[in-house]
Design an enzyme around this catalytic site. Structure first.
Site, mmCIF file in Angstrom:
data_model
loop_
_atom_site.group_PDB
_atom_site.id
_atom_site.type_symbol
_atom_site.label_atom_id
_atom_site.label_comp_id
_atom_site.label_asym_id
_atom_site.label_seq_id
_atom_site.Cartn_x
_atom_site.Cartn_y
_atom_site.Cartn_z
ATOM 1 N N GLU A 1 1.664 3.371 3.136
ATOM 2 C CA GLU A 1 2.164 2.647 4.304
ATOM 3 C C GLU A 1 3.561 2.743 4.220
ATOM 4 O O GLU A 1 3.969 1.610 3.543
ATOM 5 C CB GLU A 1 1.280 1.435 4.363
ATOM 6 C CG GLU A 1 0.086 1.648 4.608
ATOM 7 C CD GLU A 1 -0.659 0.285 4.811
ATOM 8 O OE1 GLU A 1 -0.266 -0.692 4.887
ATOM 9 O OE2 GLU A 1 -2.143 0.354 4.768
ATOM 10 N N HIS B 1 3.219 -3.569 6.336
ATOM 11 C CA HIS B 1 2.042 -2.650 6.457
ATOM 12 C C HIS B 1 2.127 -1.557 7.423
ATOM 13 O O HIS B 1 2.941 -1.947 8.310
ATOM 14 C CB HIS B 1 0.805 -3.430 6.302
ATOM 15 C CG HIS B 1 0.466 -4.122 5.103
ATOM 16 N ND1 HIS B 1 -0.497 -3.832 4.206
ATOM 17 C CD2 HIS B 1 1.027 -5.138 4.721
ATOM 18 C CE1 HIS B 1 -0.527 -4.510 3.052
ATOM 19 N NE2 HIS B 1 0.356 -5.619 3.281
ATOM 20 N N GLU C 1 2.113 -5.491 10.357
ATOM 21 C CA GLU C 1 1.797 -4.019 10.614
ATOM 22 C C GLU C 1 2.622 -3.406 11.824
ATOM 23 O O GLU C 1 2.741 -3.756 13.124
ATOM 24 C CB GLU C 1 0.205 -4.045 11.246
ATOM 25 C CG GLU C 1 -0.759 -4.615 10.459
ATOM 26 C CD GLU C 1 -1.320 -3.869 9.292
ATOM 27 O OE1 GLU C 1 -0.977 -2.843 9.055
ATOM 28 O OE2 GLU C 1 -2.049 -4.295 8.351
ATOM 29 N N HIS D 1 0.960 -1.093 -0.030
ATOM 30 C CA HIS D 1 0.017 0.076 -0.140
ATOM 31 C C HIS D 1 0.889 1.092 0.093
ATOM 32 O O HIS D 1 1.632 1.344 0.915
ATOM 33 C CB HIS D 1 -0.922 -0.168 1.219
ATOM 34 C CG HIS D 1 -2.062 -1.028 1.079
ATOM 35 N ND1 HIS D 1 -2.314 -1.667 2.173
ATOM 36 C CD2 HIS D 1 -2.573 -1.650 0.136
ATOM 37 C CE1 HIS D 1 -3.183 -2.393 2.059
ATOM 38 N NE2 HIS D 1 -3.453 -2.748 0.504
#
Length: 408
Positions: free
Chosen positions: A99, A206, A296, A96
């Protein structure tokens, strides 16, 4: 007195040399004035390749919609020569585009491994024994339109065609008429995953949360979230996620970002968090030998550059520890007892785990497993099956070379 004076000068000189080397290493680990754009990333990686030609090789797996190279830096001892039974590992970041922390983590990790190879025994062991591939950005087009300091918006998330790349892979629970056309970036990764030998272990960075997420990301419950979708290898995936989270200073605390998310031990099953159809980690596990998790690593998707040092310090140990997990479980070669030739595409099946892996063109196999007893069966067309009992330890891989007898 002259000798004493010379000794003092020599010691002082060596001290200055040590400080200079340390300063050089420190500079290598810095990120300049902030985030680097695609041109700067390419130049940075090219410079590392020039400085460390025996340890690094820059290549691309394709191009983005707007023609930017999807760059990968390979790091390994004797990097230009394939070594038997040396497992491959990869990190992918910036899928993404907005990110952005993982993008800089990859650049810093590349520098850290190369600069410290000759002075740090742990780094040397990793590079000597692992074929490491680092992709700073899978979505450079999205990054180009993202904004530093933007923590929550979707600006830059998608590729230049407006597609979410982490919803663009073939989905196990979709019907054929729901199949999506893969974007250039997705197709490039799918081809990359199919190359010989397959990657053994992988992680994808991410932002927007702080958790280590493991398969399955999707479930048979359509778009329903909160449903634990366990893969056949749920035990080893849980262990891999804990490997990353447990040594992170804040991830295992479980509730570090604003909102209602709470992750015991800093890990989560993907679908139990929320359902993702067409994700990369599920595709990697189901369509190659690659065990993949998703990381993440920042509550803010694109934090200010002055926070990057803190993200590096928080994630460095976790990143190294996960790479080391490539060397767990059972590995070896599968050959013909009649000719001694390697058997490509042989199946490796573990009792009570409904997921097979296949041997490489060189007959190699790597099977990640948790510590404890396991029963493995090896088979190939035209050969008699062979079953063995093994006890896997947590600290090092078990090597088992298998010889299959041809059928009469």
């Amino acid at each position: 007195m002259a000798r004493i004076f010379l000794c003092i000068v020599l010691v002082y000189g060596l001290s200055l040399l040590h400080l200079a080397v340390s300063a050089s290493i420190h500079r290598q680990n810095q990120r300049g004035n902030g985030y680097r754009d695609h041109v700067d990333v390419e130049a940075y990686l090219e410079n590392l390749e020039r400085r460390f030609p025996n340890l690094s090789k820059l290549y691309d797996i394709g191009h983005s919609v707007q023609g930017r190279r999807l760059l990968v830096l390979q790091i390994s001892s004797n990097v230009t020569q394939r070594q038997l039974l040396k497992p491959a590992f990869k990190y992918v970041a910036n899928m993404h585009g907005n990110e952005a922390v993982g993008r800089e983590l990859m650049l810093n990790l590349a520098s850290y491994l190369l600069v410290n190879y000759r002075t740090d025994p742990r780094v040397k062991a990793l590079v000597d024994n692992t074929d490491i591939h680092l992709m700073p950005s899978m979505n450079p087009d999205g990054f180009a339109v993202s904004r530093e300091g933007d923590c929550d918006s979707l600006s830059g998330r998608y590729n230049a065609n407006g597609v979410d790349l982490n919803r663009n892979f073939p989905e196990q629970f979709s019907s054929p008429d729901e199949a999506l056309t893969p974007e250039p970036e997705t197709s490039a990764v799918m081809k990359w995953l199919s190359r010989e030998p397959n990657f053994v272990l992988s992680a994808n960075f991410h932002g927007g949360a702080l958790v280590a997420n493991y398969p399955f990301d999707s479930s048979s419950q359509a778009f329903q979230s909160g449903f634990y979708s366990a893969s056949p290898d749920d035990k080893i995936f849980t262990s891999l996620a804990k490997t990353y989270a447990s040594v992170h200073p804040t991830m295992p605390l479980g509730h570090q970002c604003q909102g209602t998310d709470h992750f015991p031990n800093g890990i989560t099953n993907g679908a139990h968090w929320y359902n993702v159809k067409g994700g990369m980690q599920d595709y990697s596990y189901l369509h190659s030998n690659t065990f993949a998790i998703t990381l993440e690593v920042s509550c803010c998707k694109y934090p200010q550059a002055n926070k990057l040092d803190s993200y590096w310090n928080a994630n460095k140990e976790s990143m190294l520890s996960l790479i080391e997990k490539t060397h767990s479980g059972v590995r070896g070669t599968i050959t013909s007892s009649a000719t001694g030739a390697p058997i490509a595409g042989a199946s490796v099946h573990v009792y009570n785990i409904d997921h097979e892996i296949r041997s490489s063109d060189w007959g190699e196999y790597w099977r990640l497993l948790t510590a404890g007893p396991h029963i493995l069966t090896f088979s190939a067309p035209g050969y008699i099956k062979t079953t063995i009992y093994v006890v896997v330890t947590a600290n090092e891989p078990l090597t088992k070379h298998i010889s299959l007898d041809p059928k009469a």
